[in-house]
Design a protein around this motif. Structure first.
Motif, PDB file in Angstrom:
ATOM      1  N   VAL A 231       0.871  -1.168   0.000  1.00 44.97           N
ATOM      2  CA  VAL A 231       0.000   0.000   0.000  1.00 44.97           C
ATOM      3  C   VAL A 231       0.906   1.215   0.000  1.00 44.97           C
ATOM      4  CG1 VAL A 231      -1.836   1.208   1.211  1.00 44.97           C
ATOM      5  CG2 VAL A 231      -1.746  -1.278   1.263  1.00 44.97           C
ATOM      6  N   LEU A 232       0.697   2.120  -0.936  1.00 42.17           N
ATOM      7  CA  LEU A 232       1.699   3.135  -1.235  1.00 42.17           C
ATOM      8  C   LEU A 232       1.495   4.474  -0.531  1.00 42.17           C
ATOM      9  CD1 LEU A 232       1.947   2.523  -5.079  1.00 42.17           C
ATOM     10  CD2 LEU A 232       3.634   1.860  -3.345  1.00 42.17           C
ATOM     11  N   ASP A 233       0.278   4.926  -0.382  1.00 37.58           N
ATOM     12  CA  ASP A 233       0.113   6.309   0.066  1.00 37.58           C
ATOM     13  C   ASP A 233      -0.888   6.406   1.205  1.00 37.58           C
ATOM     14  OD1 ASP A 233      -2.066   7.579  -2.600  1.00 37.58           O
ATOM     15  OD2 ASP A 233      -1.995   5.669  -1.536  1.00 37.58           O
ATOM     16  N   VAL A 234      -0.383   6.157   2.409  1.00 42.27           N
ATOM     17  CA  VAL A 234      -1.200   6.276   3.612  1.00 42.27           C
ATOM     18  C   VAL A 234      -0.763   7.537   4.350  1.00 42.27           C
ATOM     19  CG1 VAL A 234      -1.936   5.124   5.722  1.00 42.27           C
ATOM     20  CG2 VAL A 234      -1.266   3.759   3.729  1.00 42.27           C
ATOM     21  N   ALA A 235      -1.723   8.305   4.802  1.00 48.58           N
ATOM     22  CA  ALA A 235      -1.395   9.540   5.510  1.00 48.58           C
ATOM     23  C   ALA A 235      -0.618   9.210   6.789  1.00 48.58           C
ATOM     24  CB  ALA A 235      -2.672  10.294   5.842  1.00 48.58           C
ATOM     25  N   PRO A 236       0.388  10.003   7.139  1.00 47.06           N
ATOM     26  CA  PRO A 236       1.189   9.734   8.341  1.00 47.06           C
ATOM     27  C   PRO A 236       0.334   9.591   9.582  1.00 47.06           C
ATOM     28  CG  PRO A 236       2.210  11.455   7.035  1.00 47.06           C
ATOM     29  CD  PRO A 236       0.869  11.189   6.404  1.00 47.06           C
ATOM     30  N   GLY A 237       0.627   8.536  10.356  1.00 46.82           N
ATOM     31  CA  GLY A 237      -0.104   8.302  11.590  1.00 46.82           C
ATOM     32  C   GLY A 237      -1.421   7.575  11.408  1.00 46.82           C
ATOM     33  N   LYS A 238      -1.798   7.319  10.174  1.00 44.68           N
ATOM     34  CA  LYS A 238      -3.070   6.654   9.899  1.00 44.68           C
ATOM     35  C   LYS A 238      -2.849   5.165   9.675  1.00 44.68           C
ATOM     36  CE  LYS A 238      -5.566  10.338  10.141  1.00 44.68           C
ATOM     37  NZ  LYS A 238      -6.592  10.495  11.216  1.00 44.68           N
ATOM     38  N   LYS A 239      -3.929   4.395   9.758  1.00 46.47           N
ATOM     39  CA  LYS A 239      -3.844   2.946   9.685  1.00 46.47           C
ATOM     40  C   LYS A 239      -4.325   2.418   8.339  1.00 46.47           C
ATOM     41  CE  LYS A 239      -4.589   2.289  14.637  1.00 46.47           C
ATOM     42  NZ  LYS A 239      -5.449   1.672  15.673  1.00 46.47           N
ATOM     43  N   ALA A 240      -3.864   1.218   8.024  1.00 50.27           N
ATOM     44  CA  ALA A 240      -4.301   0.511   6.815  1.00 50.27           C
ATOM     45  C   ALA A 240      -4.614  -0.930   7.192  1.00 50.27           C
ATOM     46  CB  ALA A 240      -3.210   0.548   5.746  1.00 50.27           C
ATOM     47  N   THR A 241      -5.635  -1.494   6.567  1.00 49.15           N
ATOM     48  CA  THR A 241      -6.013  -2.882   6.803  1.00 49.15           C
ATOM     49  C   THR A 241      -6.066  -3.628   5.485  1.00 49.15           C
ATOM     50  OG1 THR A 241      -7.328  -2.339   8.761  1.00 49.15           O
ATOM     51  CG2 THR A 241      -7.762  -4.455   7.698  1.00 49.15           C
ATOM     52  N   LEU A 242      -5.419  -4.784   5.473  1.00 49.26           N
ATOM     53  CA  LEU A 242      -5.483  -5.673   4.319  1.00 49.26           C
ATOM     54  C   LEU A 242      -6.321  -6.891   4.703  1.00 49.26           C
ATOM     55  CD1 LEU A 242      -4.479  -6.650   1.486  1.00 49.26           C
ATOM     56  CD2 LEU A 242      -2.557  -7.698   2.696  1.00 49.26           C
ATOM     57  N   VAL A 243      -7.372  -7.135   3.939  1.00 48.02           N
ATOM     58  CA  VAL A 243      -8.202  -8.328   4.125  1.00 48.02           C
ATOM     59  C   VAL A 243      -7.937  -9.257   2.943  1.00 48.02           C
ATOM     60  CG1 VAL A 243     -10.557  -9.227   4.312  1.00 48.02           C
ATOM     61  CG2 VAL A 243      -9.998  -6.998   5.313  1.00 48.02           C
TER      62      VAL A 243
END
Lengths: 260, 160
Positions: A231-243
């Motif tokens: 995942v390339l562009d996540v805002a700093p401090g924010k979370k990402a989830t891969l299902v």
């Protein structure tokens, strides 16, 4: 607790002793994908509203889709992507922002019983040799919904039917990306252990929506290579989830070449 | 009658106390089922090579599903990077809903899936394009499910 218990059911025609995890109907070692809500909305552009109060107590995976197809951009119609729809532990939100209007979009929403912030990882059962029986043989298992007859020919009348394939959850991985991306954003590479290239979904917290997650439903922002999903562009401090689902993308059954 | 059904908990979870989230399968939320029996099949992989003139929209795949209602579906897509200059510059595999592809000229060509009470359809759309795209390649994986999306209009209300 002993670990030699559970139940698994293979698809009709698949040998239960050798069936890989993608050839099962379910296995009690991992969850199936279950729909806890499905409905349609008339959503107004541009206006932020609560689309649906799910009150699940967790942030669920979801999917949205247009019903009145907004595909012809020459007429300035509206496409639903990224943070236009978002979810938190209580609600699903509609956040159309600037997009012309006011006009109404007819859209649909599906909510799954997958907690985007609860990590989970299923074991992998690699594909084995199959007995190769067809699905027309008169054996298997079927369980109807309450009030429905087991002689029903309608598959939607059943909770479980061994002639059917259902999506299953392989893993849910929630992270706060910390690797340096492009333009001040963060990135993260997830590595899975499946022996095939799976179908998956990515949800992101965006810079402007606090704790809310949005479905990353267009291609921008994801790459894959071998067993890596980045995942390339996540805002700093924010979370990402891969299902990740136990569903191979590349199959050798019913592959069609389309030239148009 | 209500004293029947099935539920199986995940792993070591006690089935008599487990929450819905920790069920592998349960009667409250039926499985999303793709029928493996019909012909033509309700699942598959499409390897699509498409040429689109400016403003063109093409139906590239149509599958009569055989249900007498509008069923639900799932699509995933892959735009593999390769030698074809019209391939996406990055390799993708993911899915649901609208299938977008940026061409090498950074215009938008859309692939999208449609469903009604007769057919499942894939459309390639170059509505906003100013040029012809030749041999654009995309792989599309699909499932058609017996369950239907709920067509009840829920409405909306203002966020706090």
């Amino acid at each position: 607790m002993p670990d030699d218990f559970g139940i698994k059911l293979s698809q009709t025609g698949r040998d239960i002793d050798s069936a890989g995890d993608a050839e099962l109907i379910f296995n009690s070692s991992w969850p199936t994908v279950k729909v806890v809500f499905s409905g349609q909305f008339n959503a107004l552009v541009p206006e932020r509203v609560v689309l649906y109060e799910h009150n699940l107590g967790y942030t669920p995976a979801f999917m949205h889709y247009t019903i009145d197809r907004a595909s012809d951009f020459r007429d300035g119609k509206f496409e639903i992507f990224r943070e236009i729809v978002s979810a938190d532990k209580k609600n699903i939100y509609w956040n159309p922002g600037a997009g012309g209007g006011p006009f109404t979009i007819k859209m649909g929403l599906v909510i799954y019983d997958i907690d985007l912030e609860k990590n989970f990882s299923a074991p992998v059962i690699k594909t084995g040799a199959s007995s190769g029986l067809t699905a027309s043989k008169d054996f298997g298992i079927k369980l109807t919904k309450e009030g429905k007859d087991t002689s029903s020919s309608r598959l939607e009348d059943y909770i479980i039917h061994s002639a059917a394939r259902s999506p299953m959850v392989h893993s849910v991985t929630n992270v706060t990306p910390n690797d340096v991306g492009v333009g001040g954003q963060k990135r993260h590479t997830f590595t899975h252990d499946l022996p095939y290239n799976p179908v998956f979904m990515v949800y992101l917290q965006t810079a402007t929506r606090g704790e809310e997650y949005a479905l990353l439903n267009n291609f921008a922002g994801i790459t894959t290579s071998e067993n890596d999903i980045t995942v390339l562009d996540v805002a700093p401090g924010k979370k990402a989830t891969l299902v990740i689902l136990k569903d191979p993308f590349t199959i050798d059954d019913n592959v069609q070449d389309i030239k148009a | 009658m209500s004293d029947f059904g099935i539920k199986a908990s995940i792993g070591n979870e006690d089935v008599s106390r487990v929450s819905q989230l920790n069920l592998s399968v349960g009667g409250k939320y039926p499985l999303w089922k793709c029928d493996m029996r019909p012909s033509p099949k309700h699942y598959g992989l499409l390897k699509c090579t498409v040429t689109l003139a400016p403003g063109a929209r093409k139906t590239i795949f149509t599958l009569p599903h055989g249900y007498d209602y509008t069923p639900s579906f799932l699509v995933a897509w892959n735009y593999p990077a390769g030698n074809n200059t019209l391939s996406s510059s990055i390799n993708q595999t993911f899915g649901l809903g609208t299938l977008e592809i940026f061409t090498s000229s950074f215009e938008l060509v859309y692939f999208y899936a449609l469903m009604d009470d007769k057919n499942f359809t894939i459309v390639a759309d170059n509505s906003t394009g100013a040029q012809t795209y030749t041999d654009l390649y995309a792989e599309i994986r699909y499932y058609i499910f017996a369950e239907r999306f709920n067509e009840t209009i829920i409405g909306s209300r203002l966020a706090p």
